[in-house]
Design a protein around this motif. Structure first.
Motif, short mmCIF file in Angstrom:
data_model
loop_
_atom_site.label_atom_id
_atom_site.label_comp_id
_atom_site.label_asym_id
_atom_site.label_seq_id
_atom_site.Cartn_x
_atom_site.Cartn_y
_atom_site.Cartn_z
N MET A 178 36.01 45.69 34.77
CA MET A 178 35.03 45.16 34.00
C MET A 178 34.89 47.40 32.53
O MET A 178 34.84 46.63 31.51
CB MET A 178 33.37 45.15 33.95
N LYS A 179 35.01 47.84 33.23
CA LYS A 179 34.65 49.29 32.83
C LYS A 179 36.39 49.10 32.14
O LYS A 179 36.38 50.25 31.71
CB LYS A 179 34.83 50.09 33.86
N GLN A 180 37.56 48.40 31.83
CA GLN A 180 39.10 48.63 31.37
C GLN A 180 38.79 47.96 30.10
O GLN A 180 39.35 47.83 29.69
CB GLN A 180 39.62 48.69 31.88
N LEU A 181 38.00 46.92 29.88
CA LEU A 181 37.36 46.26 29.32
C LEU A 181 36.46 47.32 28.07
O LEU A 181 36.47 48.09 27.66
CB LEU A 181 36.43 45.16 28.50
N SER A 182 37.49 47.37 26.56
CA SER A 182 36.79 47.76 25.41
C SER A 182 35.75 47.48 25.00
O SER A 182 34.94 46.52 25.41
CB SER A 182 38.11 48.06 24.06
N ASP A 183 35.23 48.55 24.58
CA ASP A 183 33.55 48.54 24.50
C ASP A 183 33.30 47.57 23.02
O ASP A 183 32.20 46.65 23.31
CB ASP A 183 32.70 49.51 23.76
N GLU A 184 33.50 47.25 22.43
CA GLU A 184 33.72 46.26 21.94
C GLU A 184 33.77 44.70 22.40
O GLU A 184 33.44 44.07 21.43
CB GLU A 184 35.09 46.40 20.23
N VAL A 185 35.10 44.87 22.73
CA VAL A 185 34.96 43.37 23.90
C VAL A 185 34.12 43.24 24.59
O VAL A 185 33.86 41.99 24.72
CB VAL A 185 36.37 43.47 24.26
N HIS A 186 33.39 43.97 25.31
CA HIS A 186 32.67 43.79 26.14
C HIS A 186 31.47 43.02 24.60
O HIS A 186 30.72 42.90 26.33
CB HIS A 186 32.02 45.42 27.11
N ALA A 187 30.79 43.79 24.17
CA ALA A 187 29.93 43.72 23.31
C ALA A 187 30.21 42.47 22.85
O ALA A 187 28.98 41.20 22.81
CB ALA A 187 29.95 45.48 22.47
N GLU A 188 31.30 42.65 22.53
CA GLU A 188 31.29 40.43 21.71
C GLU A 188 30.63 39.45 23.41
O GLU A 188 30.19 38.69 22.68
CB GLU A 188 32.66 40.95 21.50
N ILE A 189 31.78 39.27 24.19
CA ILE A 189 31.45 38.52 24.95
C ILE A 189 29.59 38.66 25.42
O ILE A 189 29.17 37.50 26.30
CB ILE A 189 32.18 38.96 26.21
N VAL A 190 29.20 39.99 25.32
CA VAL A 190 27.74 40.00 25.95
C VAL A 190 26.54 39.71 25.52
O VAL A 190 26.28 38.68 25.73
CB VAL A 190 27.21 41.51 26.29
N ALA A 191 26.88 39.27 24.02
CA ALA A 191 26.58 38.90 22.83
C ALA A 191 26.09 37.39 22.23
O ALA A 191 25.77 36.29 22.55
CB ALA A 191 27.35 39.39 21.06
N LEU A 192 28.24 36.87 22.95
CA LEU A 192 28.58 36.00 22.35
C LEU A 192 27.25 34.32 23.96
O LEU A 192 26.69 33.98 23.66
CB LEU A 192 29.68 35.35 23.46
N ARG A 199 40.85 35.50 35.03
CA ARG A 199 40.14 35.41 37.19
C ARG A 199 40.13 36.89 37.39
O ARG A 199 39.15 37.11 38.59
CB ARG A 199 40.69 34.35 37.81
N GLU A 200 40.61 37.63 37.27
CA GLU A 200 40.14 38.87 37.39
C GLU A 200 39.65 39.81 37.22
O GLU A 200 38.83 40.84 37.45
CB GLU A 200 41.88 39.97 37.00
N TRP A 201 38.67 40.06 36.29
CA TRP A 201 37.66 40.22 35.83
C TRP A 201 36.39 40.30 35.89
O TRP A 201 35.58 38.47 36.39
CB TRP A 201 37.66 40.37 34.14
N ASP A 202 35.14 41.35 36.22
CA ASP A 202 34.42 40.60 36.18
C ASP A 202 33.05 39.65 35.93
O ASP A 202 32.46 38.62 36.17
CB ASP A 202 33.17 42.26 36.13
N ALA A 203 33.37 39.30 34.44
CA ALA A 203 32.13 38.73 33.15
C ALA A 203 32.85 37.21 33.56
O ALA A 203 32.49 36.50 33.64
CB ALA A 203 32.99 39.44 32.07
N ALA A 204 34.18 37.51 34.04
CA ALA A 204 34.95 35.95 34.01
C ALA A 204 33.92 34.85 35.15
O ALA A 204 33.57 33.80 35.06
CB ALA A 204 36.11 36.02 34.83
#
Length: 145
Positions: free
Chosen positions: A5-19, A51-56
């Motif tokens: 999860m730390k490797q996701l860009s801040d922008e992508v992480h924020a967009e995922i959380v917002a969605l 599937r390797e990402w925590d967010a998944a």
């Protein structure tokens, strides 16, 4: 890959959380198809090998729950099955609870007992308290609680 999860860009992480937040809000108002689209959009933002990402893990759980509410058991099962293969999915009591409930409702009682036992071992009785008591009643026929 717990650090993924730390490797996701801040922008992508924020967009995922917002969605996902938008999806959660839509679930609360009963707009399930729209909520599902938000969660799928969030999943689509993950890089390859999602599937390797925590967010998944939590996105699949959210989609699985929406599918359950929409009575699409087949898709719900696939989501929870995918979630258990993502980071921190195996051993997650909630995911095992949902898999166990689906197996039970489909008549796969041995698989249901295995998954429900995992849920119970991970979270105790409290995880069963918000759902139909038939799942806990069944589990009590298989293990000593």
């Amino acid at each position: 890959m717990e650090n993924a999860m730390k490797q996701l860009s801040d922008e992508v992480h924020a967009e995922i959380v917002a969605l996902c937040k938008e999806g959660d809000d839509l679930v609360k108002t009963g707009e399930l198809p729209a909520a599902k689209r938000k969660y799928i959009s969030a999943l689509d933002l993950l890089p390859e090998n999602h599937r390797e990402w925590d967010a998944a893990t939590w996105i699949y759980v959210a989609i699985g729950d929406v599918n359950l509410k929409m009575k699409d058991i087949e898709r719900a099962f696939r989501c929870f099955f995918n979630a258990v293969q993502c980071p921190n999915g195996l051993g997650n009591p909630y995911i095992h609870l949902r898999l166990g409930q689906i197996y039970f409702d489909q008549g796969s009682l041995d698989k249901a007992a295995d998954e429900l036992t995992r849920a119970y071992m991970g979270a105790g009785l409290k995880i069963f308290m918000e759902d139909d008591p038939k799942y806990l009643d069944f589990l009590e026929t298989r293990i000593e609680i």
